[in-house]
Design a protein around this motif. Structure first.
Motif, mmCIF file in Angstrom:
data_model
loop_
_atom_site.group_PDB
_atom_site.id
_atom_site.type_symbol
_atom_site.label_atom_id
_atom_site.label_comp_id
_atom_site.label_asym_id
_atom_site.label_seq_id
_atom_site.Cartn_x
_atom_site.Cartn_y
_atom_site.Cartn_z
ATOM 1 N N ALA B 81 0.925 -1.396 -0.057
ATOM 2 C CA ALA B 81 -0.078 -0.167 0.037
ATOM 3 C C ALA B 81 0.833 1.348 -0.007
ATOM 4 C CB ALA B 81 -1.021 0.093 1.177
ATOM 5 N N GLN B 82 1.925 1.146 0.681
ATOM 6 C CA GLN B 82 2.796 2.590 1.012
ATOM 7 C C GLN B 82 3.497 2.802 -0.484
ATOM 8 O OE1 GLN B 82 3.141 4.546 3.171
ATOM 9 N NE2 GLN B 82 4.282 5.594 1.850
ATOM 10 N N ALA B 83 3.649 1.832 -1.372
ATOM 11 C CA ALA B 83 4.001 2.069 -3.022
ATOM 12 C C ALA B 83 3.437 2.762 -3.514
ATOM 13 C CB ALA B 83 4.516 0.600 -3.608
ATOM 14 N N GLY B 84 2.097 2.460 -3.350
ATOM 15 C CA GLY B 84 0.822 2.939 -3.956
ATOM 16 C C GLY B 84 0.638 4.403 -3.636
ATOM 17 N N VAL B 85 0.907 4.535 -2.291
ATOM 18 C CA VAL B 85 0.852 6.030 -1.807
ATOM 19 C C VAL B 85 1.661 6.876 -2.397
ATOM 20 C CG1 VAL B 85 1.090 7.333 0.289
ATOM 21 C CG2 VAL B 85 -0.382 5.332 0.452
#
Lengths: 133, 121
Positions: B81-85
């Motif tokens: 998810a952090q990569a998406g953020v």
């Protein structure tokens, strides 16, 4: 119709152009895709499934990740068993032949999840053809 | 007008991501059926969506197709998810993930998008 070798070369160039700024296609990727993409086109002919340019590009993106996984001996986790019911068993068997044709010379047996993911690409193409006709 | 986020999952999933998107305050558009990732660009155009999220084994087919067809700025092959953020913060409009149907992902990416849209408004 564009001859298969030229079509494989064309899609490889389109792939390289579209991923250049995110995951550039290297020399080894190219050499391996030069083997795999013609196998995919041959598989499509045998299965009588039409791959339009959009679907072929999607398969090429998938193939890029796949050849890298094979090279790194990386295995995708197994997928929900119910998902395999989405694909007729004969088509799963055919997709296994396709994947093995690429992997056997590399002494690698990919998990069923890799076979299913390729098979689903072809299922989408089959479904699109059904919608069109 | 609500911010729309299109979700397409190769295996016809994505409900948890849609729940996360809704919980964070945007409107999810979940494309039904197997192969839905391939339709993300088309549905974004039809819905006027601000963001598309594509899920497949390699995390890229739907995103690259959306780029080729509609010129979207994309990031793919993501697993967290952090990569998406981070991708949203960098202005990407289509995100490609491996199979990762989680509410946390939908929530985090939506929060980042709404923050970014608020900054640019």
């Amino acid at each position: 119709m564009t001859p298969a070798p030229r079509r494989a070369a064309e899609v490889l160039e389109r792939l390289a152009a579209n991923v250049a700024d995110t995951t550039p296609v290297g020399a080894q990727d190219r050499a391996e895709l030069d083997e795999l993409l013609p196998l995919i086109l041959s598989h499509a002919r045998q299965e009588e499934v039409r791959l339009d340019d959009e679907r072929l590009l999607a398969l090429a993106v998938h193939s890029l990740a796949f050849v890298r996984r094979v090279r790194d001996r990386e295995s995708l986790p197994e997928l929900d068993g119910l998902l395999y019911e989405e694909v007729p068993s004969a088509r799963l068997t055919a997709a296994r032949r396709l994947v093995d044709a690429y992997c056997a010379p590399r002494s690698f047996t990919p998990p069923d999840s890799e076979v299913l993911l390729f098979a689903l690409h072809f299922e989408v193409a089959h479904a699109s053809a059904s919608e069109t006709h | 007008m609500s911010v729309k986020i299109v979700i397409g999952h190769r295996l016809g999933k994505g409900q948890a991501v849609a729940d996360g998107v809704r919980a964070a305050g945007a409107e999810p558009v979940l494309i039904p059926g197997p192969g839905a990732d391939m339709k993300v660009g088309d549905v974004m155009a039809a819905e006027g969506a601000a963001l598309g999220i594509s899920f497949c084994g390699s995390g890229g087919a739907g995103a690259v197709t959306a780029k080729a067809k509609y010129g979207h700025d994309i990031e793919f092959g993501m697993r967290t998810a952090q990569a998406g953020v981070t991708a949203v913060e960098q202005g990407r409009t289509v995100l490609g993930f491996g199979f990762l149907d989680s509410e946390e992902l939908g929530y985090a990416v939506t929060e980042a998008l709404l923050r970014k849209l608020g900054e640019s408004a």
